[in-house]
Scaffold this motif. Sequence first.
Motif, PDB file in Angstrom:
ATOM      1  N   GLU A 100     153.908  93.830 -84.043  1.00 66.13           N
ATOM      2  CA  GLU A 100     153.553  93.462 -85.410  1.00 66.13           C
ATOM      3  C   GLU A 100     153.889  92.000 -85.696  1.00 66.13           C
ATOM      4  OE1 GLU A 100     156.069  96.149 -85.003  1.00 66.13           O
ATOM      5  OE2 GLU A 100     154.318  97.305 -84.416  1.00 66.13           O
ATOM      6  N   ASP A 101     154.985  91.524 -85.120  1.00 66.17           N
ATOM      7  CA  ASP A 101     155.418  90.151 -85.361  1.00 66.17           C
ATOM      8  C   ASP A 101     154.708  89.155 -84.444  1.00 66.17           C
ATOM      9  OD1 ASP A 101     157.197  90.976 -87.367  1.00 66.17           O
ATOM     10  OD2 ASP A 101     158.743  91.413 -85.882  1.00 66.17           O
ATOM     11  N   ARG A 102     154.122  89.632 -83.345  1.00 60.36           N
ATOM     12  CA  ARG A 102     153.394  88.719 -82.452  1.00 60.36           C
ATOM     13  C   ARG A 102     152.142  88.168 -83.112  1.00 60.36           C
ATOM     14  NH1 ARG A 102     152.881  92.269 -77.503  1.00 60.36           N
ATOM     15  NH2 ARG A 102     154.576  93.573 -78.207  1.00 60.36           N
ATOM     16  N   ALA A 103     151.533  88.918 -84.015  1.00 64.69           N
ATOM     17  CA  ALA A 103     150.400  88.380 -84.773  1.00 64.69           C
ATOM     18  C   ALA A 103     150.863  87.182 -85.603  1.00 64.69           C
ATOM     19  CB  ALA A 103     149.783  89.455 -85.665  1.00 64.69           C
ATOM     20  N   GLY A 104     152.095  87.229 -86.085  1.00 64.89           N
ATOM     21  CA  GLY A 104     152.673  86.085 -86.800  1.00 64.89           C
ATOM     22  C   GLY A 104     152.881  84.893 -85.878  1.00 64.89           C
ATOM     23  N   VAL A 105     153.213  85.167 -84.620  1.00 69.79           N
ATOM     24  CA  VAL A 105     153.332  84.095 -83.630  1.00 69.79           C
ATOM     25  C   VAL A 105     151.966  83.431 -83.442  1.00 69.79           C
ATOM     26  CG1 VAL A 105     153.766  83.600 -81.183  1.00 69.79           C
ATOM     27  CG2 VAL A 105     155.324  85.111 -82.450  1.00 69.79           C
ATOM     28  N   ILE A 106     150.920  84.237 -83.304  1.00 70.84           N
ATOM     29  CA  ILE A 106     149.568  83.694 -83.136  1.00 70.84           C
ATOM     30  C   ILE A 106     149.171  82.896 -84.379  1.00 70.84           C
ATOM     31  CG2 ILE A 106     147.128  84.276 -82.840  1.00 70.84           C
ATOM     32  CD1 ILE A 106     148.850  84.586 -80.292  1.00 70.84           C
ATOM     33  N   GLU A 107     149.522  83.398 -85.549  1.00 71.83           N
ATOM     34  CA  GLU A 107     149.218  82.655 -86.776  1.00 71.83           C
ATOM     35  C   GLU A 107     149.921  81.298 -86.774  1.00 71.83           C
ATOM     36  OE1 GLU A 107     149.627  83.051 -91.620  1.00 71.83           O
ATOM     37  OE2 GLU A 107     149.800  84.857 -90.396  1.00 71.83           O
ATOM     38  N   VAL A 148     140.894  91.058 -82.422  1.00 72.55           N
ATOM     39  CA  VAL A 148     140.743  91.262 -83.865  1.00 72.55           C
ATOM     40  C   VAL A 148     141.959  90.719 -84.608  1.00 72.55           C
ATOM     41  CG1 VAL A 148     140.597  93.019 -85.689  1.00 72.55           C
ATOM     42  CG2 VAL A 148     139.199  93.233 -83.619  1.00 72.55           C
ATOM     43  N   ASP A 149     143.166  91.053 -84.133  1.00 71.07           N
ATOM     44  CA  ASP A 149     144.383  90.568 -84.793  1.00 71.07           C
ATOM     45  C   ASP A 149     144.511  89.052 -84.670  1.00 71.07           C
ATOM     46  OD1 ASP A 149     145.066  93.092 -85.658  1.00 71.07           O
ATOM     47  OD2 ASP A 149     146.472  93.470 -84.010  1.00 71.07           O
ATOM     48  N   SER A 150     144.081  88.498 -83.535  1.00 75.57           N
ATOM     49  CA  SER A 150     144.112  87.050 -83.360  1.00 75.57           C
ATOM     50  C   SER A 150     143.150  86.369 -84.325  1.00 75.57           C
ATOM     51  CB  SER A 150     143.764  86.684 -81.914  1.00 75.57           C
ATOM     52  OG  SER A 150     143.778  85.279 -81.737  1.00 75.57           O
ATOM     53  N   ALA A 151     141.962  86.925 -84.492  1.00 76.99           N
ATOM     54  CA  ALA A 151     140.985  86.356 -85.422  1.00 76.99           C
ATOM     55  C   ALA A 151     141.505  86.421 -86.860  1.00 76.99           C
ATOM     56  CB  ALA A 151     139.652  87.087 -85.300  1.00 76.99           C
ATOM     57  N   ALA A 176     144.657  86.394 -87.708  1.00 74.74           N
ATOM     58  CA  ALA A 176     145.728  85.403 -87.771  1.00 74.74           C
ATOM     59  C   ALA A 176     145.142  84.003 -87.977  1.00 74.74           C
ATOM     60  CB  ALA A 176     146.573  85.457 -86.507  1.00 74.74           C
ATOM     61  N   ARG A 177     144.045  83.710 -87.277  1.00 72.33           N
ATOM     62  CA  ARG A 177     143.377  82.408 -87.435  1.00 72.33           C
ATOM     63  C   ARG A 177     142.879  82.240 -88.863  1.00 72.33           C
ATOM     64  NH1 ARG A 177     138.716  83.022 -85.115  1.00 72.33           N
ATOM     65  NH2 ARG A 177     137.603  82.862 -87.068  1.00 72.33           N
ATOM     66  N   LYS A 178     142.284  83.295 -89.411  1.00 66.65           N
ATOM     67  CA  LYS A 178     141.766  83.200 -90.785  1.00 66.65           C
ATOM     68  C   LYS A 178     142.899  82.985 -91.776  1.00 66.65           C
ATOM     69  CE  LYS A 178     137.542  85.627 -89.883  1.00 66.65           C
ATOM     70  NZ  LYS A 178     136.564  86.611 -90.263  1.00 66.65           N
ATOM     71  N   ARG A 179     144.035  83.644 -91.558  1.00 70.97           N
ATOM     72  CA  ARG A 179     145.186  83.429 -92.446  1.00 70.97           C
ATOM     73  C   ARG A 179     145.678  81.983 -92.329  1.00 70.97           C
ATOM     74  NH1 ARG A 179     146.619  88.486 -90.375  1.00 70.97           N
ATOM     75  NH2 ARG A 179     148.187  87.550 -89.010  1.00 70.97           N
ATOM     76  N   ALA A 180     145.712  81.446 -91.119  1.00 70.10           N
ATOM     77  CA  ALA A 180     146.148  80.065 -90.909  1.00 70.10           C
ATOM     78  C   ALA A 180     145.177  79.088 -91.581  1.00 70.10           C
ATOM     79  CB  ALA A 180     146.274  79.761 -89.417  1.00 70.10           C
ATOM     80  N   GLU A 181     143.879  79.363 -91.461  1.00 73.63           N
ATOM     81  CA  GLU A 181     142.879  78.500 -92.106  1.00 73.63           C
ATOM     82  C   GLU A 181     143.009  78.545 -93.626  1.00 73.63           C
ATOM     83  OE1 GLU A 181     139.312  78.683 -88.771  1.00 73.63           O
ATOM     84  OE2 GLU A 181     139.363  80.213 -90.346  1.00 73.63           O
ATOM     85  N   ALA A 182     143.267  79.721 -94.161  1.00 73.72           N
ATOM     86  CA  ALA A 182     143.400  79.886 -95.610  1.00 73.72           C
ATOM     87  C   ALA A 182     144.661  79.214 -96.136  1.00 73.72           C
ATOM     88  CB  ALA A 182     143.401  81.368 -95.981  1.00 73.72           C
ATOM     89  N   ALA A 183     145.691  79.140 -95.309  1.00 69.25           N
ATOM     90  CA  ALA A 183     146.975  78.575 -95.739  1.00 69.25           C
ATOM     91  C   ALA A 183     146.996  77.048 -95.695  1.00 69.25           C
ATOM     92  CB  ALA A 183     148.095  79.128 -94.861  1.00 69.25           C
ATOM     93  N   LYS A 184     145.975  76.440 -95.098  1.00 69.06           N
ATOM     94  CA  LYS A 184     145.958  74.971 -94.965  1.00 69.06           C
ATOM     95  C   LYS A 184     146.060  74.252 -96.256  1.00 69.06           C
ATOM     96  CE  LYS A 184     143.877  72.567 -91.997  1.00 69.06           C
ATOM     97  NZ  LYS A 184     142.890  71.839 -91.306  1.00 69.06           N
ATOM     98  N   LEU A 234     144.270  82.336 -74.459  1.00 69.01           N
ATOM     99  CA  LEU A 234     145.130  82.760 -73.356  1.00 69.01           C
ATOM    100  C   LEU A 234     146.453  83.295 -73.891  1.00 69.01           C
ATOM    101  CD1 LEU A 234     145.890  82.919 -70.317  1.00 69.01           C
ATOM    102  CD2 LEU A 234     146.726  80.559 -70.550  1.00 69.01           C
ATOM    103  N   SER A 235     147.058  82.577 -74.810  1.00 67.96           N
ATOM    104  CA  SER A 235     148.351  82.994 -75.363  1.00 67.96           C
ATOM    105  C   SER A 235     148.250  84.339 -76.057  1.00 67.96           C
ATOM    106  CB  SER A 235     148.883  81.936 -76.337  1.00 67.96           C
ATOM    107  OG  SER A 235     149.118  80.720 -75.672  1.00 67.96           O
ATOM    108  N   ALA A 236     147.202  84.533 -76.853  1.00 68.26           N
ATOM    109  CA  ALA A 236     147.018  85.815 -77.540  1.00 68.26           C
ATOM    110  C   ALA A 236     146.896  86.940 -76.524  1.00 68.26           C
ATOM    111  CB  ALA A 236     145.791  85.772 -78.446  1.00 68.26           C
ATOM    112  N   SER A 237     146.119  86.704 -75.486  1.00 64.51           N
ATOM    113  CA  SER A 237     145.948  87.718 -74.449  1.00 64.51           C
ATOM    114  C   SER A 237     147.266  88.030 -73.757  1.00 64.51           C
ATOM    115  CB  SER A 237     144.908  87.238 -73.436  1.00 64.51           C
ATOM    116  OG  SER A 237     144.824  88.134 -72.355  1.00 64.51           O
ATOM    117  N   LEU A 238     148.005  86.989 -73.373  1.00 63.49           N
ATOM    118  CA  LEU A 238     149.280  87.189 -72.681  1.00 63.49           C
ATOM    119  C   LEU A 238     150.332  87.848 -73.573  1.00 63.49           C
ATOM    120  CD1 LEU A 238     149.471  83.812 -70.728  1.00 63.49           C
ATOM    121  CD2 LEU A 238     149.042  86.091 -69.754  1.00 63.49           C
ATOM    122  N   LEU A 239     150.226  87.610 -74.878  1.00 64.60           N
ATOM    123  CA  LEU A 239     151.151  88.239 -75.819  1.00 64.60           C
ATOM    124  C   LEU A 239     150.743  89.669 -76.152  1.00 64.60           C
ATOM    125  CD1 LEU A 239     151.803  85.277 -78.276  1.00 64.60           C
ATOM    126  CD2 LEU A 239     153.480  86.360 -76.764  1.00 64.60           C
ATOM    127  N   GLY A 240     149.558  90.072 -75.669  1.00 67.42           N
ATOM    128  CA  GLY A 240     149.089  91.429 -75.932  1.00 67.42           C
ATOM    129  C   GLY A 240     148.534  91.599 -77.330  1.00 67.42           C
TER     130      GLY A 240
END
Length: 146
Positions: free
Chosen positions: A94-101, A133-136, A138-146, A123-129
């Motif tokens: 659950e917290d690894r999605a926060g790492v990706i974000e 979908v969760d990576s995408a 996380a990206r959208k949350r990061a984009e929204a937080a800019k 690569l990092s998202a894949s290696l972190l398991g």
Amino acid sequence: MFKELLNRLLEPAPAQLDDEGARLALTALLVRIARSDHNYSEVEKDRIDRILAARYRLDTGSALILREQAEAMEAEAPDTVRFTRAIKDAVAYEDRAGVIEALWQVALADGHRDANEDALLRLSASLLGVSDVDSAMARKRAEAAK
């Protein structure tokens, strides 16, 4: 300290890291993402410092010291697999999605999407398991937080 941690990460079957080691490994991964486009800017350094301060409740000086230690460790580390394995072992899914974000926040900090950063993030998202979908998300949350 980071030499000892790096040596532990390079062992064939490294032991699980303590909290301090996992924190340094995560920070080194943030630095690696920022450096992957060959333009390690002040805005990316500032973003890393702010992520560290918020994530670990550090003051500005402590976040800066942690980032500088991670910069030295990242420069010596041979591959991304070591950092991600240490993080995967130390952080619940659950917290690894926060790492990706956090990685996306650093990658997007300079306002430019770079192919090298995108590839390293995938690569990092894949290696972190972390799922695509969760990576995408996380990206959208990061984009929204800019």
